[in-house]
Motif scaffolding. Sequence first.
Motif, short mmCIF file in Angstrom:
data_model
loop_
_atom_site.label_atom_id
_atom_site.label_comp_id
_atom_site.label_asym_id
_atom_site.label_seq_id
_atom_site.Cartn_x
_atom_site.Cartn_y
_atom_site.Cartn_z
N TYR A 7 0.83 -1.20 0.00
CA TYR A 7 0.00 0.00 0.00
C TYR A 7 0.87 1.25 0.00
N GLU A 8 0.23 2.35 -0.38
CA GLU A 8 0.78 3.70 -0.18
C GLU A 8 0.01 4.33 0.98
N ASP A 9 0.72 5.03 1.85
CA ASP A 9 0.11 5.78 2.95
C ASP A 9 0.84 7.11 2.99
N LYS A 10 0.21 8.13 2.41
CA LYS A 10 0.89 9.40 2.20
C LYS A 10 0.07 10.55 2.78
N VAL A 20 -9.32 7.04 0.83
CA VAL A 20 -8.88 5.67 0.54
C VAL A 20 -9.23 5.36 -0.90
N LEU A 21 -8.23 4.94 -1.68
CA LEU A 21 -8.38 4.72 -3.12
C LEU A 21 -8.30 3.23 -3.42
N VAL A 22 -9.32 2.69 -4.07
CA VAL A 22 -9.39 1.25 -4.36
C VAL A 22 -9.37 1.06 -5.87
N HIS A 23 -8.33 0.40 -6.35
CA HIS A 23 -8.14 0.26 -7.80
C HIS A 23 -9.06 -0.79 -8.40
N GLY A 24 -9.10 -0.80 -9.73
CA GLY A 24 -9.92 -1.76 -10.46
C GLY A 24 -9.11 -2.94 -10.97
N HIS A 25 -9.75 -3.73 -11.81
CA HIS A 25 -9.17 -4.95 -12.39
C HIS A 25 -8.82 -4.67 -13.85
N PRO A 26 -7.67 -5.12 -14.32
CA PRO A 26 -6.59 -5.81 -13.62
C PRO A 26 -5.40 -4.87 -13.39
N MET A 31 -2.52 2.87 -10.52
CA MET A 31 -3.64 3.42 -11.27
C MET A 31 -4.00 4.81 -10.76
N TRP A 32 -3.74 5.06 -9.48
CA TRP A 32 -4.09 6.32 -8.85
C TRP A 32 -2.91 7.29 -8.81
N ALA A 33 -1.93 7.13 -9.67
CA ALA A 33 -0.73 7.96 -9.61
C ALA A 33 -1.02 9.46 -9.58
N PRO A 34 -1.89 10.01 -10.45
CA PRO A 34 -2.13 11.45 -10.37
C PRO A 34 -2.74 11.88 -9.04
N GLN A 35 -3.63 11.08 -8.50
CA GLN A 35 -4.28 11.43 -7.24
C GLN A 35 -3.31 11.26 -6.06
N LEU A 36 -2.43 10.26 -6.14
CA LEU A 36 -1.42 10.08 -5.09
C LEU A 36 -0.38 11.20 -5.13
N VAL A 46 -4.58 6.77 1.45
CA VAL A 46 -4.17 5.37 1.51
C VAL A 46 -4.64 4.68 0.23
N ALA A 47 -3.73 3.96 -0.42
CA ALA A 47 -4.07 3.24 -1.66
C ALA A 47 -3.43 1.86 -1.61
N PRO A 48 -4.20 0.81 -1.38
CA PRO A 48 -3.64 -0.55 -1.34
C PRO A 48 -3.58 -1.20 -2.72
N ASP A 49 -2.69 -2.16 -2.84
CA ASP A 49 -2.79 -3.17 -3.90
C ASP A 49 -3.70 -4.26 -3.37
N LEU A 50 -4.79 -4.53 -4.05
CA LEU A 50 -5.69 -5.59 -3.62
C LEU A 50 -4.99 -6.95 -3.66
N ARG A 51 -5.53 -7.87 -2.90
CA ARG A 51 -4.99 -9.22 -2.88
C ARG A 51 -4.95 -9.81 -4.30
N GLY A 52 -3.78 -10.28 -4.72
CA GLY A 52 -3.62 -10.84 -6.05
C GLY A 52 -3.19 -9.85 -7.10
N TYR A 53 -3.00 -8.59 -6.71
CA TYR A 53 -2.64 -7.53 -7.66
C TYR A 53 -1.39 -6.79 -7.19
N GLY A 54 -0.67 -6.20 -8.14
CA GLY A 54 0.47 -5.37 -7.80
C GLY A 54 1.48 -6.11 -6.96
N ALA A 55 1.94 -5.46 -5.88
CA ALA A 55 2.96 -6.06 -5.02
C ALA A 55 2.35 -6.89 -3.89
N SER A 56 1.02 -7.00 -3.83
CA SER A 56 0.40 -7.87 -2.82
C SER A 56 0.45 -9.31 -3.29
N PRO A 57 0.48 -10.25 -2.36
CA PRO A 57 0.62 -11.66 -2.75
C PRO A 57 -0.65 -12.21 -3.41
N THR A 58 -0.46 -13.22 -4.22
CA THR A 58 -1.60 -13.90 -4.85
C THR A 58 -2.15 -15.00 -3.96
#
Length: 269
Positions: A7-10, A20-26, A31-36, A46-58
């Motif tokens: 996640y990002e916590d800035k 709190v920013l929740v990204h879409g699939h896939p 995805m939220w770079a301009p807003q971050l 706060v912007a997490p990588d959802l489970r199975g996406y980005g740097a979060s584990p699958t």
Amino acid sequence: MAPFLAYEDKGPDTHRVPLVLVHGHPFDRTMWAPQLDRFPGTRRVVAPDLRGYGASPTAPAVPDFSAFARDVEALLDELKVESFVLAGLSMGGQIVMDCYRLFPGRVRGLVLADTFPSAETPEGVRDRDAMADRLLAEGMGGYADEVLERMVAPYASAEVKAHVHGMMTATAPEGAAAALRARARRLDYTVLLPRVSVPALVVVGADDTFTPVSDARAMHAALPDAELRVIEGAAHLPNLERPEEFDRALEEFLARVDARQPSAAPSRL
């Protein structure tokens, strides 16, 4: 539990409501770079990588769609973010709706971008399951090539197209497939919308063919306290395609939420 999420916590803790920013699939949190880049100057974001996406584990794979919302809640517990505005795009918007269903008392506002609330049709379940099988068999490359110019408009900048294509091809097929199967069996949130007691912002790209403007207008009509923004010159990812327009709408909405006094917490829905 969700401290395993990347996640990002800035941004500072201020009197302003955290976002709190929740990204879409896939996609992933980039995805939220301009807003971050923009919003942490004035509030915590706060912007997490959802489970199975980005740097979060699958693993473990998401067992059902509501696991995404439970992950978000657990992460916010870990970060001691008590109340917040939830913003989600596409699948992220459906996760945001599920969050409101599960823990409405913590939510100060909803941002629903390029999304829709209804449950999947039987044909849609079959299509999502078939796509999950395809991604596991073939990987993400062919799919990314096919949908790129629906995710963003054909006239989007080369930089935006490269960013979106890169997110899609970097996604693990196992995570994407598990999410597709879970999403195919999500709840129907249309019954939830009329009971939402916090302000909402509905945003949609004018040229979105996945979730067209008509879907956004229907959500806007169903929500008791909502505003609608249609972003011209954008398709499914207006926050990336037209960040200035998207951010202006979001900034005005956040100012409105900041100005409201917290009301009595609604009961669990």
